[in-house]
Design a protein around this motif. Structure first.
Motif, PDB file in Angstrom:
ATOM      1  N   LYS A 200      -4.722  -2.060 -15.553  1.00  0.00           N
ATOM      2  CA  LYS A 200      -5.140  -2.231 -14.155  1.00  0.00           C
ATOM      3  C   LYS A 200      -5.335  -3.707 -13.833  1.00  0.00           C
ATOM      4  CE  LYS A 200      -7.572   2.193 -13.537  1.00  0.00           C
ATOM      5  NZ  LYS A 200      -8.920   2.836 -13.423  1.00  0.00           N
ATOM      6  N   ILE A 201      -5.962  -4.412 -14.760  1.00  0.00           N
ATOM      7  CA  ILE A 201      -6.191  -5.852 -14.552  1.00  0.00           C
ATOM      8  C   ILE A 201      -4.860  -6.594 -14.522  1.00  0.00           C
ATOM      9  CG2 ILE A 201      -7.164  -7.939 -15.601  1.00  0.00           C
ATOM     10  CD1 ILE A 201      -9.402  -6.129 -16.743  1.00  0.00           C
ATOM     11  N   TYR A 202      -3.987  -6.260 -15.441  1.00  0.00           N
ATOM     12  CA  TYR A 202      -2.702  -6.948 -15.545  1.00  0.00           C
ATOM     13  C   TYR A 202      -1.864  -6.754 -14.290  1.00  0.00           C
ATOM     14  CZ  TYR A 202       1.860  -8.364 -17.293  1.00  0.00           C
ATOM     15  OH  TYR A 202       3.069  -8.975 -17.449  1.00  0.00           O
ATOM     16  N   PHE A 203      -1.839  -5.512 -13.774  1.00  0.00           N
ATOM     17  CA  PHE A 203      -1.027  -5.216 -12.595  1.00  0.00           C
ATOM     18  C   PHE A 203      -1.808  -5.361 -11.283  1.00  0.00           C
ATOM     19  CE2 PHE A 203       1.452  -3.005 -15.876  1.00  0.00           C
ATOM     20  CZ  PHE A 203       2.714  -3.457 -15.566  1.00  0.00           C
ATOM     21  N   LYS A 204      -3.073  -5.835 -11.382  1.00  0.00           N
ATOM     22  CA  LYS A 204      -3.922  -6.017 -10.198  1.00  0.00           C
ATOM     23  C   LYS A 204      -4.027  -4.715  -9.401  1.00  0.00           C
ATOM     24  CE  LYS A 204      -2.890 -10.964  -9.639  1.00  0.00           C
ATOM     25  NZ  LYS A 204      -2.063 -11.111 -10.848  1.00  0.00           N
ATOM     26  N   ALA A 205      -4.214  -3.619 -10.135  1.00  0.00           N
ATOM     27  CA  ALA A 205      -4.312  -2.297  -9.513  1.00  0.00           C
ATOM     28  C   ALA A 205      -5.770  -1.940  -9.219  1.00  0.00           C
ATOM     29  CB  ALA A 205      -3.696  -1.239 -10.421  1.00  0.00           C
ATOM     30  N   LYS A 206      -6.017  -1.353  -8.058  1.00  0.00           N
ATOM     31  CA  LYS A 206      -7.372  -1.005  -7.640  1.00  0.00           C
ATOM     32  C   LYS A 206      -7.869   0.260  -8.343  1.00  0.00           C
ATOM     33  CE  LYS A 206      -6.575  -3.043  -3.076  1.00  0.00           C
ATOM     34  NZ  LYS A 206      -6.468  -2.788  -1.623  1.00  0.00           N
ATOM     35  N   ASN A 207      -6.957   1.149  -8.663  1.00  0.00           N
ATOM     36  CA  ASN A 207      -7.318   2.403  -9.325  1.00  0.00           C
ATOM     37  C   ASN A 207      -6.084   2.932 -10.063  1.00  0.00           C
ATOM     38  OD1 ASN A 207      -5.698   3.727  -7.279  1.00  0.00           O
ATOM     39  ND2 ASN A 207      -7.468   3.494  -5.919  1.00  0.00           N
ATOM     40  N   THR A 208      -6.230   4.100 -10.693  1.00  0.00           N
ATOM     41  CA  THR A 208      -5.128   4.646 -11.482  1.00  0.00           C
ATOM     42  C   THR A 208      -3.907   4.987 -10.634  1.00  0.00           C
ATOM     43  OG1 THR A 208      -6.732   5.579 -13.058  1.00  0.00           O
ATOM     44  CG2 THR A 208      -4.494   6.437 -13.143  1.00  0.00           C
ATOM     45  N   VAL A 209      -4.158   5.541  -9.447  1.00  0.00           N
ATOM     46  CA  VAL A 209      -3.043   5.885  -8.544  1.00  0.00           C
ATOM     47  C   VAL A 209      -2.264   4.624  -8.168  1.00  0.00           C
ATOM     48  CG1 VAL A 209      -2.433   6.806  -6.283  1.00  0.00           C
ATOM     49  CG2 VAL A 209      -4.209   7.929  -7.632  1.00  0.00           C
ATOM     50  N   HIS A 210      -3.015   3.564  -7.858  1.00  0.00           N
ATOM     51  CA  HIS A 210      -2.386   2.291  -7.512  1.00  0.00           C
ATOM     52  C   HIS A 210      -1.619   1.726  -8.710  1.00  0.00           C
ATOM     53  CE1 HIS A 210      -2.871  -2.079  -5.883  1.00  0.00           C
ATOM     54  NE2 HIS A 210      -1.699  -1.563  -5.562  1.00  0.00           N
ATOM     55  N   LEU A 211      -2.152   1.902  -9.908  1.00  0.00           N
ATOM     56  CA  LEU A 211      -1.502   1.435 -11.127  1.00  0.00           C
ATOM     57  C   LEU A 211      -0.142   2.105 -11.310  1.00  0.00           C
ATOM     58  CD1 LEU A 211      -1.415  -0.005 -13.887  1.00  0.00           C
ATOM     59  CD2 LEU A 211      -2.734   1.923 -14.822  1.00  0.00           C
ATOM     60  N   ILE A 212      -0.110   3.430 -11.153  1.00  0.00           N
ATOM     61  CA  ILE A 212       1.144   4.171 -11.312  1.00  0.00           C
ATOM     62  C   ILE A 212       2.162   3.747 -10.260  1.00  0.00           C
ATOM     63  CG2 ILE A 212       2.220   6.453 -11.267  1.00  0.00           C
ATOM     64  CD1 ILE A 212       0.518   5.786 -13.761  1.00  0.00           C
ATOM     65  N   ALA A 213       1.684   3.536  -9.019  1.00  0.00           N
ATOM     66  CA  ALA A 213       2.575   3.086  -7.950  1.00  0.00           C
ATOM     67  C   ALA A 213       3.163   1.720  -8.292  1.00  0.00           C
ATOM     68  CB  ALA A 213       1.815   3.033  -6.630  1.00  0.00           C
ATOM     69  N   GLN A 214       2.334   0.848  -8.859  1.00  0.00           N
ATOM     70  CA  GLN A 214       2.780  -0.496  -9.212  1.00  0.00           C
ATOM     71  C   GLN A 214       3.863  -0.464 -10.291  1.00  0.00           C
ATOM     72  OE1 GLN A 214       1.997  -2.769  -6.964  1.00  0.00           O
ATOM     73  NE2 GLN A 214       0.592  -4.088  -8.081  1.00  0.00           N
ATOM     74  N   VAL A 215       3.606   0.281 -11.369  1.00  0.00           N
ATOM     75  CA  VAL A 215       4.562   0.289 -12.479  1.00  0.00           C
ATOM     76  C   VAL A 215       5.869   1.000 -12.090  1.00  0.00           C
ATOM     77  CG1 VAL A 215       2.805   0.062 -14.243  1.00  0.00           C
ATOM     78  CG2 VAL A 215       3.512   2.343 -13.534  1.00  0.00           C
ATOM     79  N   LYS A 216       5.787   1.980 -11.205  1.00  0.00           N
ATOM     80  CA  LYS A 216       7.006   2.624 -10.716  1.00  0.00           C
ATOM     81  C   LYS A 216       7.800   1.642  -9.881  1.00  0.00           C
ATOM     82  CE  LYS A 216       5.810   7.550 -10.744  1.00  0.00           C
ATOM     83  NZ  LYS A 216       5.619   8.768  -9.912  1.00  0.00           N
ATOM     84  N   ASP A 217       7.101   0.842  -9.101  1.00  0.00           N
ATOM     85  CA  ASP A 217       7.744  -0.169  -8.285  1.00  0.00           C
ATOM     86  C   ASP A 217       8.425  -1.209  -9.153  1.00  0.00           C
ATOM     87  OD1 ASP A 217       8.450  -1.137  -5.809  1.00  0.00           O
ATOM     88  OD2 ASP A 217       6.741  -2.465  -5.634  1.00  0.00           O
ATOM     89  N   PHE A 218       7.840  -1.517 -10.294  1.00  0.00           N
ATOM     90  CA  PHE A 218       8.409  -2.466 -11.234  1.00  0.00           C
ATOM     91  C   PHE A 218       9.596  -1.852 -11.983  1.00  0.00           C
ATOM     92  CE2 PHE A 218       4.206  -4.786 -11.336  1.00  0.00           C
ATOM     93  CZ  PHE A 218       4.715  -5.978 -10.846  1.00  0.00           C
ATOM     94  N   GLY A 219       9.740  -0.534 -11.896  1.00  0.00           N
ATOM     95  CA  GLY A 219      10.811   0.123 -12.609  1.00  0.00           C
ATOM     96  C   GLY A 219      10.528   0.359 -14.081  1.00  0.00           C
ATOM     97  N   LEU A 220       9.234   0.336 -14.448  1.00  0.00           N
ATOM     98  CA  LEU A 220       8.868   0.509 -15.852  1.00  0.00           C
ATOM     99  C   LEU A 220       8.834   1.970 -16.260  1.00  0.00           C
ATOM    100  CD1 LEU A 220       6.075  -2.195 -16.159  1.00  0.00           C
ATOM    101  CD2 LEU A 220       8.430  -2.331 -16.945  1.00  0.00           C
ATOM    102  N   ILE A 221       8.587   2.864 -15.295  1.00  0.00           N
ATOM    103  CA  ILE A 221       8.613   4.309 -15.591  1.00  0.00           C
ATOM    104  C   ILE A 221       9.404   5.020 -14.492  1.00  0.00           C
ATOM    105  CG2 ILE A 221       6.439   4.274 -16.826  1.00  0.00           C
ATOM    106  CD1 ILE A 221       5.107   5.501 -14.384  1.00  0.00           C
TER     107      ILE A 221
END
Length: 221
Positions: A200-221
């Motif tokens: 969460k800290i690395y991706f500057k995510a506010k919560n778990t939902v935001h974290l998943i949205a971020q990594v999907k946007d990055f194309g990691l999953i």
């Protein structure tokens, strides 16, 4: 030097501007397409005519409209082209300047260069093309500096496994059980919680939902 170049870009002004700048410096043949599907068809036809493209310049994102396409991104197009002709060199030309996204793309075999759209991007494109004629990979100095400025933390296979479990809606207890069943360590709930917080800290995510949205946007999953 390259003989035939295909540009995949859905914005007319960018397409025409890039073609104009490249034509001033290089004498290779240039074709362009607004849709990834059309770009792939042009590529296939060139192969059948025994006049293949040896360089693809592609945006990452393409605006979806009424047309039903099979390929929706520069990544999709790159994979399809490399399947047909692995020796094709590819430059990604995108407004996306997120270091983690760029790093993840450059890890893919066949991506030889990445240029962020901006004021100096035409000069960077010319320099990159010249360098790629002699090298397998080339990045502009400014981009190298940007990538080197990123924190040393690297996404590991364990992180990907954890993020995939989260994206499927599993709780930390469920993830712990699943990881143990797969023989993946660490698998304790406390270790999982610490890793999620670190991500969460690395991706500057506010919560778990935001974290998943971020990594999907990055194309990691």
């Amino acid at each position: 030097m390259f003989k035939k170049v295909l540009i995949a870009e859905d914005i007319d002004t960018v397409n025409l501007g890039l073609i104009d700048e490249l034509s001033k410096v290089f004498d290779f043949e240039i074709q362009h397409a607004k849709y990834c599907d059309d770009a792939l068809l042009k590529f296939k036809k060139a192969m059948l005519d025994n006049k293949p493209f040896d360089l693809l310049i592609s945006d990452l994102s393409f605006i979806q409209d009424h047309r039903n396409c099979k390929l929706h991104s520069g990544e999709d197009l790159s994979r399809a082209i490399l399947t047909l002709q692995p020796e094709t060199k590819i430059i990604i030309y995108s407004i996306d300047d997120r270091p983690q996204k760029i790093k993840s793309l450059l890890k893919n075999p066949g991506i030889n260069g990445y240029i962020c759209k901006g004021r100096e991007s035409s000069k960077e494109m010319i320099s990159t093309i010249k360098n790629l004629a002699e090298n397998d990979i080339y990045l502009a100095p400014d981009l190298v500096h940007l990538l080197n400025q990123e924190p040393a933390y690297e996404i590991q296979d364990y992180d990907i496994s954890l993020l995939k479990e989260l994206s499927h809606g599993y709780s930390q207890d469920d993830i712990s059980k699943n990881l143990k069943a797969k023989g993946i360590n660490p698998s304790s709930v406390s270790s999982i919680e610490k890793r999620i917080n670190k991500l969460k800290i690395y991706f500057k995510a506010k919560n778990t939902v935001h974290l998943i949205a971020q990594v999907k946007d990055f194309g990691l999953i």
